[in-house]
Design a protein around this motif. Structure first.
Motif, PDB file in Angstrom:
ATOM      1  N   GLY A 168      44.591  39.698  65.952  1.00  0.00           N
ATOM      2  CA  GLY A 168      43.203  39.726  66.398  1.00  0.00           C
ATOM      3  C   GLY A 168      42.252  40.240  65.331  1.00  0.00           C
ATOM      4  O   GLY A 168      42.643  40.971  64.420  1.00  0.00           O
ATOM      5  N   ASP A 169      41.000  39.841  65.448  1.00  0.00           N
ATOM      6  CA  ASP A 169      39.938  40.331  64.563  1.00  0.00           C
ATOM      7  C   ASP A 169      39.230  41.499  65.241  1.00  0.00           C
ATOM      8  O   ASP A 169      38.794  41.392  66.392  1.00  0.00           O
ATOM      9  N   VAL A 170      39.108  42.630  64.529  1.00  0.00           N
ATOM     10  CA  VAL A 170      38.502  43.834  65.089  1.00  0.00           C
ATOM     11  C   VAL A 170      37.129  44.056  64.460  1.00  0.00           C
ATOM     12  O   VAL A 170      36.986  44.008  63.238  1.00  0.00           O
ATOM     13  N   ILE A 171      36.137  44.298  65.309  1.00  0.00           N
ATOM     14  CA  ILE A 171      34.772  44.558  64.851  1.00  0.00           C
ATOM     15  C   ILE A 171      34.290  45.868  65.472  1.00  0.00           C
ATOM     16  O   ILE A 171      34.302  46.029  66.689  1.00  0.00           O
ATOM     17  N   TRP A 172      33.859  46.809  64.605  1.00  0.00           N
ATOM     18  CA  TRP A 172      33.285  48.086  65.052  1.00  0.00           C
ATOM     19  C   TRP A 172      31.772  48.060  64.827  1.00  0.00           C
ATOM     20  O   TRP A 172      31.294  47.559  63.814  1.00  0.00           O
ATOM     21  N   GLN A 173      31.034  48.629  65.795  1.00  0.00           N
ATOM     22  CA  GLN A 173      29.585  48.742  65.651  1.00  0.00           C
ATOM     23  C   GLN A 173      29.120  50.080  66.210  1.00  0.00           C
ATOM     24  O   GLN A 173      29.785  50.688  67.065  1.00  0.00           O
ATOM     25  N   ASP A 174      27.956  50.533  65.711  1.00  0.00           N
ATOM     26  CA  ASP A 174      27.350  51.718  66.299  1.00  0.00           C
ATOM     27  C   ASP A 174      26.320  51.289  67.341  1.00  0.00           C
ATOM     28  O   ASP A 174      26.173  50.106  67.640  1.00  0.00           O
ATOM     29  N   GLY A 175      25.600  52.260  67.902  1.00  0.00           N
ATOM     30  CA  GLY A 175      24.665  51.972  68.977  1.00  0.00           C
ATOM     31  C   GLY A 175      23.535  51.051  68.582  1.00  0.00           C
ATOM     32  O   GLY A 175      22.960  50.359  69.430  1.00  0.00           O
ATOM     33  N   SER A 176      23.200  51.001  67.300  1.00  0.00           N
ATOM     34  CA  SER A 176      22.116  50.138  66.836  1.00  0.00           C
ATOM     35  C   SER A 176      22.605  48.754  66.419  1.00  0.00           C
ATOM     36  O   SER A 176      21.821  47.937  65.940  1.00  0.00           O
ATOM     37  N   GLY A 177      23.912  48.502  66.589  1.00  0.00           N
ATOM     38  CA  GLY A 177      24.462  47.200  66.228  1.00  0.00           C
ATOM     39  C   GLY A 177      24.900  47.086  64.785  1.00  0.00           C
ATOM     40  O   GLY A 177      25.284  46.012  64.334  1.00  0.00           O
ATOM     41  N   ARG A 178      24.865  48.185  64.053  1.00  0.00           N
ATOM     42  CA  ARG A 178      25.267  48.162  62.642  1.00  0.00           C
ATOM     43  C   ARG A 178      26.783  48.011  62.539  1.00  0.00           C
ATOM     44  O   ARG A 178      27.537  48.693  63.214  1.00  0.00           O
ATOM     45  N   ASN A 179      27.236  47.095  61.687  1.00  0.00           N
ATOM     46  CA  ASN A 179      28.663  46.827  61.528  1.00  0.00           C
ATOM     47  C   ASN A 179      29.313  47.954  60.734  1.00  0.00           C
ATOM     48  O   ASN A 179      28.893  48.272  59.624  1.00  0.00           O
ATOM     49  N   LEU A 180      30.372  48.548  61.316  1.00  0.00           N
ATOM     50  CA  LEU A 180      31.069  49.667  60.682  1.00  0.00           C
ATOM     51  C   LEU A 180      32.480  49.279  60.244  1.00  0.00           C
ATOM     52  O   LEU A 180      33.282  50.149  59.898  1.00  0.00           O
ATOM     53  N   THR A 181      32.773  47.997  60.261  1.00  0.00           N
ATOM     54  CA  THR A 181      34.136  47.529  60.035  1.00  0.00           C
ATOM     55  C   THR A 181      34.662  47.883  58.653  1.00  0.00           C
ATOM     56  O   THR A 181      35.878  47.984  58.446  1.00  0.00           O
ATOM     57  N   ASP A 182      33.774  48.106  57.678  1.00  0.00           N
ATOM     58  CA  ASP A 182      34.232  48.451  56.325  1.00  0.00           C
ATOM     59  C   ASP A 182      34.882  49.825  56.281  1.00  0.00           C
ATOM     60  O   ASP A 182      35.562  50.150  55.299  1.00  0.00           O
ATOM     61  N   ASN A 183      34.679  50.663  57.313  1.00  0.00           N
ATOM     62  CA  ASN A 183      35.189  52.030  57.299  1.00  0.00           C
ATOM     63  C   ASN A 183      36.479  52.187  58.100  1.00  0.00           C
ATOM     64  O   ASN A 183      36.833  53.308  58.473  1.00  0.00           O
TER      65      ASN A 183
END
Length: 299
Positions: A168-183
Motif C-alpha cells: 500500500g501507499d501511505v500518505i501523512w498530512q497535518d491539519g492544514s493538509g501539508r504532506n509529511l510523507t518525507d518524514n
C-alpha cells in the motif's frame, strides 16, 4: 500439377488464419481467496469434432502445466502441485469456442502470466496477466510517548494496517493538509500467505492542537483507509494522568501543612504556659524575699 501440390499448403495457411484466439489485453484482477475466470476464446469457422479440441494452460515464464484437456477429458498428470484441485474448464462451452480456465481460491503465489494454447485443426496461443489483490484492514494509529507531552516534544506516530496486497501507499498530512510523507519510515512485512502488514512511523515536533492523519491506499483496488488523531493543547500541557498525580500531591501537601500547624500551635501553647509558670514562680520568690527583709531583728 504445381497448383495441386501447393493446394494443401494454401489450405493450411487459410485454416490457421481463421483460427483466432482472444484473451483480455488488460491484467485480470482477482481477490485473494476468491475464484476467478481467465477468459480465452477461439474462433474456428470450419466444422470440427468435439474430440478434436485440445486445450493447454501453462505458466508463461516457467512453462509449468496449470491445466490440460484433450480426447474429451481433463489430463492432469503433469499439473503443477500448486494448482491441484483448483482448476477447471467449461467443457460444454468448448464447442462454442470457449477455452476459459476457472481458478479457485486464488493465492498471492498465483500472480503472473498465463498462456492459453488451443488446438483444433491447427494451433494458436495467447498470454494474459493475472494480478492478485487483497484489501487492508482499517489503519490503527498510536502515539509514543502517550503521556507527559508538552509543546515542542518530539513524538512518533505509528500507523499500521494488516492483511493487504499489493504493497500500500501511505500518505501523512497535518491539519492544514501539508504532506509529511518525507518524514516517515516504512516497513512492509509479508505473512506466510504473502499478504502484507504495512507499518509507517512519522516523527514530528508537537504543537498545541496538532492534527495528524494517515491514509493508506491499495493501488490495485483503489481503496483507501483513513485515520487521524488530534492532540489538544490541554492534553499536551497537562495530560490527564499528570493532573490526577498533581491533585494527589497537593492534597498530601495540604494535610502535611495542617498537621505541621497543629504541632506548632501545641508547641507554642506549651511554651507560653511554661513561661507563665516561670513568671509566677519568680514573682512568688520575690515576694518572699521582700517579707524576709522587712522582719525586725530581736535583741
Amino acid at each position: 500439377m504445381l497448383s495441386l501440390l501447393l493446394l494443401p499448403a494454401m489450405l493450411a495457411i487459410r485454416v490457421m488464419a481463421e483460427m483466432e484466439l482472444r484473451v483480455p489485453e488488460q491484467p485480470v484482477v482477482a481477490l485473494h481467496g476468491s475464484d476467478v475466470t481467465l477468459n480465452c476464446t477461439f474462433n474456428q469457422t470450419g466444422p470440427f469434432n468435439f474430440s478434436d479440441v485440445s486445450v493447454f494452460w501453462q505458466l508463461t515464464d516457467t512453462k509449468r502445466s496449470v491445466h490440460e484437456y484433450w480426447n474429451g477429458h481433463d489430463q492432469l498428470v503433469d499439473q503443477a502441485e500448486a494448482f491441484a484441485n483448483r482448476t477447471s474448464l467449461f467443457p460444454t462451452q468448448l464447442a462454442m469456442g470457449d477455452a476459459s480456465l476457472r481458478l479457485s481460491r486464488v493465492l498471492v503465489a498465483d500472480e503472473g502470466s498465463y498462456t492459453c494454447f488451443v488446438r483444433v485443426k491447427d494451433y494458436s496461443s495467447a498470454a494474459l496477466a493475472l494480478q492478485v489483490a487483497a484489501p487492508y484492514t482499517k489503519p490503527l494509529l498510536t502515539l509514543e510517548p502517550e503521556s507527559n507531552l508538552h509543546p515542542g516534544d518530539e513524538v512518533a506516530l505509528t500507523c499500521v494496517a494488516y492483511g493487504g496486497y499489493p504493497e500500500g501507499d501511505v500518505i501523512w498530512q497535518d491539519g492544514s493538509g501539508r504532506n509529511l510523507t518525507d518524514n516517515i519510515t516504512l516497513s512492509v512485512v509479508a505473512n506466510k500467505e504473502g499478504l502484507f502488514t504495512v507499518t509507517s512511523v512519522l516523527s514530528v515536533v508537537l504543537e498545541p492542537n496538532s492534527t495528524y492523519s494517515c491514509r493508506l491506499i491499495n493501488p490495485l483496488l483503489g481503496e483507501e483507509g483513513f485515520v487521524f488523531a488530534t492532540i489538544t493543547g490541554q492534553n499536551i500541557a497537562f495530560p490527564q494522568v499528570a493532573l490526577w498525580v498533581t491533585i494527589g500531591l497537593a492534597v498530601c501537601l495540604l494535610v502535611l501543612l495542617i498537621a505541621l500547624a497543629a504541632v506548632c500551635r501545641r508547641k507554642i501553647k506549651e511554651s507560653c504556659e511554661e513561661a507563665r509558670r516561670e513568671s509566677e514562680e519568680a514573682k512568688e520568690l520575690e515576694e518572699e524575699e521582700s517579707k524576709t527583709a522587712m522582719t525586725p531583728l530581736k535583741s
